[in-house]
Enzyme design. Structure first.
Site, short mmCIF file in Angstrom:
data_model
loop_
_atom_site.label_atom_id
_atom_site.label_comp_id
_atom_site.label_asym_id
_atom_site.label_seq_id
_atom_site.Cartn_x
_atom_site.Cartn_y
_atom_site.Cartn_z
N ASP A 94 0.86 -1.17 0.00
CA ASP A 94 0.00 0.00 0.00
C ASP A 94 0.91 1.23 0.00
O ASP A 94 1.99 1.20 0.56
CB ASP A 94 -0.89 -0.03 1.25
CG ASP A 94 -1.94 1.06 1.25
OD1 ASP A 94 -1.96 1.88 0.31
OD2 ASP A 94 -2.75 1.09 2.19
N ASP A 271 -8.15 -7.54 0.75
CA ASP A 271 -7.21 -7.58 1.87
C ASP A 271 -7.89 -7.02 3.10
O ASP A 271 -8.81 -6.21 3.00
CB ASP A 271 -5.95 -6.76 1.58
CG ASP A 271 -6.19 -5.27 1.83
OD1 ASP A 271 -5.79 -4.78 2.91
OD2 ASP A 271 -6.79 -4.60 0.97
N CYS A 309 -12.00 -27.68 10.06
CA CYS A 309 -10.75 -26.96 9.78
C CYS A 309 -9.54 -27.85 10.04
O CYS A 309 -9.50 -28.60 11.02
CB CYS A 309 -10.66 -25.71 10.65
SG CYS A 309 -9.17 -24.72 10.37
N CYS A 311 -6.35 -26.57 10.26
CA CYS A 311 -5.23 -25.72 10.65
C CYS A 311 -4.54 -26.29 11.89
O CYS A 311 -5.12 -27.09 12.63
CB CYS A 311 -5.70 -24.29 10.91
SG CYS A 311 -6.48 -24.01 12.52
N CYS A 314 -6.65 -25.95 15.17
CA CYS A 314 -7.77 -26.89 15.32
C CYS A 314 -7.29 -28.32 15.48
O CYS A 314 -7.92 -29.12 16.17
CB CYS A 314 -8.71 -26.78 14.12
SG CYS A 314 -9.69 -25.25 14.11
N HIS A 340 -5.56 -19.53 12.94
CA HIS A 340 -6.82 -20.16 12.54
C HIS A 340 -7.62 -19.25 11.61
O HIS A 340 -8.15 -19.71 10.59
CB HIS A 340 -7.68 -20.51 13.76
CG HIS A 340 -9.09 -20.85 13.38
ND1 HIS A 340 -9.46 -22.07 12.87
CD2 HIS A 340 -10.22 -20.08 13.38
CE1 HIS A 340 -10.75 -22.05 12.58
NE2 HIS A 340 -11.23 -20.87 12.87
#
Length: 379
Positions: A94, A271, A309, A311, A314, A340
């Site tokens: 940015d 984003d 999930c 991840c 999890c 997560h």
């Protein structure tokens, strides 16, 4: 292919949603895509290897923050931002315009640029469109953004008009500066469309920005406090004026419902800081809705955050343990919950892309929200 160029693979037969790819020198980005925000060169609390395993394709950094600390000279000496932060994939920077214009009382805006005081030590600095381009070139991100004024909400019509026209003049200067050397071989410059909530201003900004000819186009000045309906209206106004063969980027948007609505309206890139910011506040996103893991009901809940999930959070930790970490203010929870949430957003976009491949976008959206909204929200 030219850095930042977009290839349209398939359009939904049900809406304006698009399946495509953005090309960079560090890899191809499958779109629609969610880009985790790493303001200071790092996605807060999430190590690079976990970002890679999450499936993240591109992350953001902010040139305002990196310019002030550690300084672009250090990043340039390191070989660019990806060498500096060990992220060997595409990055976007940015311009810093949003941060500068949010300083309000400690910045002064002129036709030439923006004079501001550092939020770190109060030192005085100046950004012009030309300097923003040079800073972003030195940082070395694959996609860089024009320097613009992020119009606040609410804004009176005259202010919004003057601000939008200033951003157009600055965009022209950004493009002239960007193409002075061979940076375009490894970097792409995206223009930013402004105009607040005013239809005629948004149309003027979009038409003039497209006429200038940028590699991609962003819709800025959203997620600054306007109602959800106004944000969607802005997308509906701008989208028909954007080329089909260019990427469309909706800046600062990242709630799950906003991702679905944005894709449905033809947006390719998103984003937001929400995954990590909300994680640091104890809120997590799951396929069954939002949870606030601080809540007492989770003290003896030994199930994972989200049964669907995969991840590391999890797979390895229960709601009860995470509830304990949050209540005890153990810093580990900052990383686990942020991780997560990043996984959730990345996998949500994967689900959306698969629905576009199968031309089942609206059915998949309905199925997603039937679980996300109809489960009892614990936020």
């Amino acid at each position: 292919m030219e850095c930042g160029s977009y290839r349209l693979i398939k359009k939904s037969s049900q809406c304006k949603a698009r399946l495509g790819q953005v090309y960079t020198s560090r890899g191809v980005i499958d779109t629609p895509v969610f880009m985790p925000v790493g303001t200071q060169g790092t996605v807060k609390g999430v190590a690079t290897e976990y970002l890679v395993s999450s499936g993240a394709q591109i992350i953001l950094a902010n040139s305002y923050h990196l310019y002030l600390r550690p300084g672009t000279d250090i990043i340039k000496k390191a070989g660019g931002i990806q060498k500096f932060n060990s992220w060997d994939k595409p990055m976007l920077t940015d311009s810093g315009g949003f941060q500068i214009f949010s300083l309000n009382d400690i910045r002064k805006l002129t036709e030439e640029g923006a004079k501001f005081q550092s939020h770190i030590d109060g030192s005085t600095h100046f950004f012009s469109p030309e300097k923003s381009m040079q800073i972003q070139k030195d940082i070395g991100a694959d996609i860089i953004m024009c320097f613009d004024e992020c119009t606040p909400y609410p804004a009176q019509y005259k202010y919004a008009k003057d601000s939008m026209e200033l951003s157009l003049r600055w965009a022209k200067r950004c493009k002239d500066e960007f193409y002075k050397d061979d940076s375009f071989e490894t970097q792409a410059l995206f223009g930013i469309i402004q105009g607040s909530i005013y239809e005629d201003l948004r149309k003027q900004s979009a038409r003039e920005m497209v006429a200038m000819g940028f590699t991609g186009y962003a819709i800025g000045g959203v997620s600054v406090g306007e109602p959800k309906e106004e944000k969607e209206k802005v997308i509906d106004i701008v989208e028909p004026l954007l080329p089909q063969d260019k990427a469309r980027y909706l800046m600062g948007v990242g709630m799950p419902e906003d991702l679905w609505e944005g894709v449905e309206r033809g947006i390719d890139m998103f984003d937001c800081v929400i995954p990590t910011r909300n994680g640091r506040n104890g809120q997590v996103f799951t396929s069954l809705g939002k949870l606030n893991i601080r809540n007492a009901e989770f003290r003896e809940d030994f199930s994972p955050l989200d049964p669907g999930c995969n991840c590391p959070t999890c797979k390895g930790y229960s709601k009860a343990y995470l509830n304990h970490l949050v209540r005890a203010q153990e810093s580990l929870y900052l990383s686990l919950l942020s991780l997560h949430n990043i996984y959730f957003m990345i996998n949500l976009m994967l689900k959306i892309r698969k629905s576009l491949e199968n031309d089942t976008f609206l059915e998949t959206k309905k199925e997603f929200f039937s679980k996300y909204y109809n489960s009892r929200e614990k936020s």
